[in-house]
Design a protein around this motif. Structure first.
Motif, mmCIF file in Angstrom:
data_model
loop_
_atom_site.group_PDB
_atom_site.id
_atom_site.type_symbol
_atom_site.label_atom_id
_atom_site.label_comp_id
_atom_site.label_asym_id
_atom_site.label_seq_id
_atom_site.Cartn_x
_atom_site.Cartn_y
_atom_site.Cartn_z
ATOM 1 N N SER A 7 0.824 -1.210 0.000
ATOM 2 C CA SER A 7 0.000 0.000 0.000
ATOM 3 C C SER A 7 0.861 1.264 0.000
ATOM 4 O O SER A 7 0.467 2.280 -0.577
ATOM 5 C CB SER A 7 -0.977 0.009 1.174
ATOM 6 N N LEU A 11 0.037 4.038 -2.675
ATOM 7 C CA LEU A 11 -0.328 5.380 -2.207
ATOM 8 C C LEU A 11 0.651 6.427 -2.738
ATOM 9 O O LEU A 11 0.253 7.540 -3.078
ATOM 10 C CB LEU A 11 -0.390 5.408 -0.682
ATOM 11 N N TRP A 12 1.928 6.069 -2.815
ATOM 12 C CA TRP A 12 2.922 6.982 -3.399
ATOM 13 C C TRP A 12 2.529 7.293 -4.847
ATOM 14 O O TRP A 12 2.499 8.445 -5.258
ATOM 15 C CB TRP A 12 4.307 6.347 -3.337
ATOM 16 N N ALA A 14 -0.320 7.129 -6.185
ATOM 17 C CA ALA A 14 -1.581 7.880 -6.207
ATOM 18 C C ALA A 14 -1.394 9.306 -5.691
ATOM 19 O O ALA A 14 -2.358 10.071 -5.617
ATOM 20 C CB ALA A 14 -2.637 7.156 -5.381
ATOM 21 N N ASP A 16 -0.714 10.314 -2.626
ATOM 22 C CA ASP A 16 -1.423 10.462 -1.354
ATOM 23 C C ASP A 16 -0.395 10.466 -0.211
ATOM 24 O O ASP A 16 -0.124 9.435 0.406
ATOM 25 C CB ASP A 16 -2.418 9.314 -1.192
ATOM 26 N N GLY A 19 -1.621 9.266 3.180
ATOM 27 C CA GLY A 19 -1.785 7.812 3.177
ATOM 28 C C GLY A 19 -0.452 7.096 3.321
ATOM 29 O O GLY A 19 -0.347 6.100 4.039
ATOM 30 N N VAL A 20 0.585 7.594 2.640
ATOM 31 C CA VAL A 20 1.924 7.008 2.748
ATOM 32 C C VAL A 20 2.400 7.096 4.199
ATOM 33 O O VAL A 20 2.854 6.105 4.784
ATOM 34 C CB VAL A 20 2.924 7.716 1.801
ATOM 35 N N ALA A 23 0.543 4.679 6.442
ATOM 36 C CA ALA A 23 0.953 3.288 6.248
ATOM 37 C C ALA A 23 2.259 3.005 6.986
ATOM 38 O O ALA A 23 2.393 1.967 7.644
ATOM 39 C CB ALA A 23 1.088 2.988 4.761
#
Length: 112
Positions: A7, A11-12, A14, A16, A19-20, A23
């Motif tokens: 993830s 996420l990177w 995307a 985000d 989010g990164v 995680a």
């Protein structure tokens, strides 16, 4: 561990950042460090913010191979850097180790 590590890269890609960071913090609830092998480990959150400022939007990642054994993992990553004349892919080996809630990440990058 495998799902959370995968993830991070998704996420990177995307774009985000929150989010990164989340995680990484989930993998290391007691904190985390990032080490570019050959340099001293850095406090994780600031290291991710610095990495984000330098590479977000100009680099995507592909997880080529991810191996997880217990509380440790190793990944072969292709970092795809946008340059004026196209995309340059630079491989890295990235390791993850969780001990007592602390995540240690090490990045092996090719140097000049």
């Amino acid at each position: 561990m495998e799902t959370k590590i995968r993830s991070i890269y998704a996420l990177w890609n995307a774009q985000d950042r929150d989010g990164v960071l989340a995680a990484f913090q989930t993998l290391g609830p007691e904190g985390f460090t990032i080490e570019y092998v050959g340099s001293e480990p850095l406090e994780g959150t600031q290291a991710i913010i610095d990495m984000w400022e330098q590479y977000a939007g100009s680099c995507t990642t592909d997880v080529v191979t991810l191996l997880v054994n217990g509380n440790e993992a190793a990944a072969l990553i292709h970092n795809n850097l946008k340059q004026d004349d196209g995309i340059v892919t630079m491989p890295s080996i990235e390791t993850y180790k969780v001990s007592d809630g602390v995540l240690e990440v090490r990045y092996f990058h090719q140097t000049a």
